[in-house]
Design a protein around this motif. Structure first.
Motif, short mmCIF file in Angstrom:
data_model
loop_
_atom_site.label_atom_id
_atom_site.label_comp_id
_atom_site.label_asym_id
_atom_site.label_seq_id
_atom_site.Cartn_x
_atom_site.Cartn_y
_atom_site.Cartn_z
N HIS A 91 28.62 8.68 24.36
CA HIS A 91 27.59 9.40 25.10
C HIS A 91 26.28 8.60 25.08
O HIS A 91 25.76 8.28 24.02
CB HIS A 91 27.38 10.77 24.45
N GLY A 92 25.78 8.32 26.25
CA GLY A 92 24.50 7.63 26.35
C GLY A 92 24.63 6.11 26.33
O GLY A 92 23.66 5.41 26.59
N LYS A 93 25.81 5.62 26.02
CA LYS A 93 25.99 4.17 25.98
C LYS A 93 26.89 3.67 27.09
O LYS A 93 26.46 2.90 27.94
CB LYS A 93 26.55 3.73 24.62
N GLY A 94 28.11 4.13 27.09
CA GLY A 94 29.01 3.64 28.13
C GLY A 94 30.46 3.90 27.80
O GLY A 94 30.78 4.59 26.84
N THR A 95 31.31 3.29 28.61
CA THR A 95 32.75 3.42 28.42
C THR A 95 33.30 2.06 28.01
O THR A 95 32.94 1.04 28.59
CB THR A 95 33.41 3.89 29.73
N TYR A 96 34.18 2.05 27.02
CA TYR A 96 34.64 0.80 26.44
C TYR A 96 36.16 0.74 26.40
O TYR A 96 36.84 1.77 26.32
CB TYR A 96 34.09 0.64 25.02
N VAL A 97 36.67 -0.48 26.42
CA VAL A 97 38.10 -0.70 26.33
C VAL A 97 38.50 -0.65 24.85
O VAL A 97 37.84 -1.25 24.00
CB VAL A 97 38.48 -2.07 26.92
N SER A 98 39.55 0.09 24.57
CA SER A 98 40.01 0.22 23.19
C SER A 98 40.58 -1.08 22.67
O SER A 98 40.90 -1.99 23.44
CB SER A 98 41.07 1.32 23.09
N LYS A 99 40.72 -1.14 21.37
CA LYS A 99 41.40 -2.28 20.76
C LYS A 99 42.87 -2.23 21.14
O LYS A 99 43.48 -1.16 21.11
CB LYS A 99 41.27 -2.23 19.24
N PRO A 100 43.45 -3.37 21.51
CA PRO A 100 44.85 -3.39 21.94
C PRO A 100 45.77 -2.74 20.92
O PRO A 100 46.67 -1.99 21.27
CB PRO A 100 45.17 -4.88 22.07
N LYS A 101 45.51 -3.01 19.66
CA LYS A 101 46.33 -2.44 18.62
C LYS A 101 46.40 -0.93 18.72
O LYS A 101 47.43 -0.31 18.47
CB LYS A 101 45.76 -2.83 17.25
N ALA A 102 45.27 -0.35 19.12
CA ALA A 102 45.21 1.11 19.18
C ALA A 102 46.19 1.65 20.20
O ALA A 102 46.97 2.55 19.90
CB ALA A 102 43.79 1.56 19.54
N PHE A 103 46.17 1.11 21.42
CA PHE A 103 47.04 1.71 22.41
C PHE A 103 48.44 1.14 22.41
O PHE A 103 49.31 1.63 23.13
CB PHE A 103 46.42 1.67 23.82
#
Lengths: 129, 129
Positions: free
Chosen positions: B77-89
DNA sequence: TCACATTTGTCCGTATGTATC
DNA sequence: CGATACATACGGACAAATGTG
């Protein structure tokens, strides 16, 4: 026609720091869990809920969408929204293991069933409820 | 400022039977998986995506919300949207067991991580990415 | 086949609030 | 304080699926 109409006008608080859709979600969840909305029964339609809670359809849909992700309800296009089988959402909180692993990484995961997709024909399966 | 701007105007098809937010979701997912949007990098903002795809912000938000449920991205919130770490998904598709049980009941479950909640301070954790 | 009402799905424009920087 | 960005919430519109007549 939905069953189990609410006894009170279901008062919400717009000034509250907690979002309207969260309040609606919590109220509906409570009625599902306490049996006011029985399993397999049809929930009030979205337009009825907008009238009940005096909110817009977007807000209602967000609440219903979240409840669907929790596995408490499911929707059928053109028919309505229904309460899931109790057995289904009793198991939902027992998906642990992954969540604990993530927690140790500093995250708090919310791991839930997002949608029930009816394989062959949505209508056919729904009628077997 | 987002990195990895798209090469083409990202054409969508309004007449297509597949919803706009699904098309957007698929395109964004593709760019994440093929590395156009690198892990930990910031995605284009919602307003930038509305311009890129020529759709409303609601449509963009629905696509981003779905991708977040898939675990591919996360928002601050207030910053932006980020790509997750590959390991996560990569691990997300290995939550089976419950899904198979539900499948035998006639359901097809979509079991995914819905949100990453940053415990102490969202900013502090985010900076550690 | 057709029309119609109901209900959920998709989509748009806009306004305001809140968090971050 | 102001700019940026996501969150919440409203209004409206049309499409698609379902059920009924």
């Amino acid at each position: 026609m939905p069953n189990a109409k609410p006894s009170a006008p279901t008062r919400l608080y717009a000034v509250s720091p907690v979002p309207l859709y969260t309040q609606i979600k919590d109220q509906l969840r409570g009625r599902i869990l306490d049996g006011s909305y029985a399993p397999h029964s049809q929930m009030p339609s979205e337009s009825e809920l907008t009238a009940m809670f005096k909110v817009s359809r977007i807000t209602v849909r967000q609440a219903l969408g979240d409840l669907q992700k929790e596995g408490l309800i499911f929707k059928i296009h053109g028919k309505g929204t229904y309460v899931s089988k109790p057995k289904a959402f009793q198991n939902l909180t027992h998906l642990q293991g992954f969540g604990e692993a993530m927690a140790s990484l500093g995250y708090e995961t919310v791991n839930q069933v997002i949608s029930f997709k009816f394989q062959p024909a949505s209508r056919a399966v729904a009628e077997q409820l």
